[in-house]
Design a protein around this motif. Sequence first.
Motif, short mmCIF file in Angstrom:
data_model
loop_
_atom_site.label_atom_id
_atom_site.label_comp_id
_atom_site.label_asym_id
_atom_site.label_seq_id
_atom_site.Cartn_x
_atom_site.Cartn_y
_atom_site.Cartn_z
N ARG A 164 -0.58 7.08 7.04
CA ARG A 164 0.34 6.50 6.06
C ARG A 164 0.93 5.16 6.49
O ARG A 164 1.14 4.27 5.69
N ARG A 168 0.62 1.65 4.44
CA ARG A 168 1.76 0.82 4.05
C ARG A 168 1.54 -0.63 4.50
O ARG A 168 1.76 -1.57 3.74
N ASP A 188 6.52 4.35 4.13
CA ASP A 188 5.23 5.01 4.31
C ASP A 188 5.23 6.42 3.72
O ASP A 188 4.35 7.22 4.04
#
Lengths: 480, 219
Positions: A164, A168, A188
Amino acid sequence: MSGRTYLGMPAFPVAAKASTKDERLRANLRHATRTIRDKRARAVGELDDWALLREAGKRIKDHTLRHLDTYLLQLEERVTAAGGTVHWAADAAEANRIVASLVHATGETEVVKVKSMATQEIGLNEALAAEAINAYETDLAELIVQLGDDLPSHILVPAIHRNRGEIRDIFRAQMGRWGRPAPQGLTDRPADLAEAARLHLREKFLRAKVAVSGANFMIAETGTLVVVESEGNGRMCLTLPETLISVVGIEKVLPTWQDLEVFLQLLPRSSTAERMNPYTTMWTGTTTGDGPRDFHLVLLDNGRTDTLADEIGRQVLRCIRCSACLNVCPVYERAGGHAYGSPYPGPIGAVLTPQLRGTTSEVDASLPFASSLCGACYEVCPVAIDIPEVLVHLREQVAAQPGHGAERAAMKAAAWLFDHPAALAAAERAASATRAALPRTLPLGPAKAWTDSRDLPELPAAPFRAWWKQHRTTRQEPAE
Amino acid sequence: MSSRDAVLARIRAALADAPEPEPVVRDYRTAHVRGANVPAKHVPDEYAAVVDLLAENLADYRAHVHRCAEAALPALLARLLAEHGSRSVAVPPGLPQGWLAEAGGVRQHPDEPPLTARELDGFDSVVTTCRLAVAETGTLVLDAGPGQGRRALTLVPDHHICVVHTPDQVVASLPQSLARLDPTRPLTWISGPSATSDIELDRVEGVHGPRTLDVVLLE
């Protein structure tokens, strides 16, 4: 955008050597594949007739492949009668030419795309870029790959190698270059990342005039195409544009509408481990006032007829691209998807790619050796493709090739596996746990000797490594 | 030789010596829940179990499930629109008269003539019926019939309220659903709100389709 290709990638052992040293990649893959493995087991466990569905799925596919010409002609007739146009493409170059000329005919210079393995396989985005057409991927994972100028590494979740935080960072850095930038202060959290993708792509969906898709199934009896998805990007692409172009491998045809009752049970539970995926769209030609006015179906061969001609290898054409075999494979979990050098990674890639592309390049020749033959892939396959059998068959073909390149690739792959005790250990454990489901089929000819002597030994109840771990009372830890 | 002829010729050559495979046997279940093959009106209790399973599976995939009698529907729809904060609702042709009678503060706009995609994007909600619902998978199927509208209508607005007429629209299983559907119609199968598993293979609700799905099981 989408400048990277698999061309010139090193052979599996070379690529795997690099990727197994990438701790973050390995951690991402371990986390993701373990999550999905447990969920899949639960989803499959809900159906006490799973074995019967699997057998029916296998037989429907085998029957279809045996009469493929008949069903393709029937499909062509029904799609045409329903207002669609059918094109035939012998190879990737021809399919790309057809799609580019269809897009040019609309006067548009951009298309939105539904995630599609067939268009990855033929390198459509790159071919369209060369014709000054921008192809925007709209599946979240494909978007991550495209924005990150990356390559897909998993059939279902092409960005599985990204966690994640990395996603991001890619969104923050890249979204603004191609349209609406990422929201200020993007976190995130997966929900925020999904929201960012929603905002970024909405504008593209609303203005898109042309969409390109694949299809999960095509029904010969009715001319119906089926796309299975989760996010709604598929529905956007299949519904909003004026022109829809679907590029579909010839093996995706099913004879009857009723056959969907088998495959719509097998596919979602095997791929995303759900009772049913959030969205499925089915369309037959065109419908006045609902969806695209123009529908084009491009039927793609690109090596499939060569595969069909191989008595043992043709079973690979049953594949419904669920990716369950990737998620259970100890070699995939450690080597990562990129090491396989094609959009089809993991066990299915190791048997599909060398058949579609041949085994003349070093990477393709090495693929049949990118396995410990533990059999876990066969056990989870919803259409019962005996992947270990095909691997052994392909190894035999590679070994019989003139020149030493293939042999070198093979030896390197074997060395890689034995160099990675963790991969081998996991493979052994998986094999022991699934002994009952293991194929004992031995191919004919020289491959038989190969399997007899090397690859499918009787599996001990407790593999040596497990025994060693259990019986070793003291363990010397490295000094801090 | 055209590519069509070439591909067909290659297929025939590839299969020249191929044996006929084992025949297809459909000995899998036509449904997994008890009572699923019994017509509703004959065994009401077992049909109720099928409807309960539908509710359970819809909720499991984060749809909001409501049950009500026909007379209470207008008030329920008005409440759901208000709770979502909706100021506008797109209305498909053929939605039963009176369903939105109590949603006074919400701008109601029929999809006749069809709204453009951009116009649709300005609507907060859409209310529709469905063709049928599948209990074992928690699935709604829309076939663009009366009260359902074309496919874009239930896609672009962020909030979809779907009304299922339980006495005759719920089937137990996938095999039962396919037998009732007309493949020549455009079909949308909906199992919960839009979702993705693309970040670390973990399911997150809400990407491009409606992020809120309210399902009303009408008794």
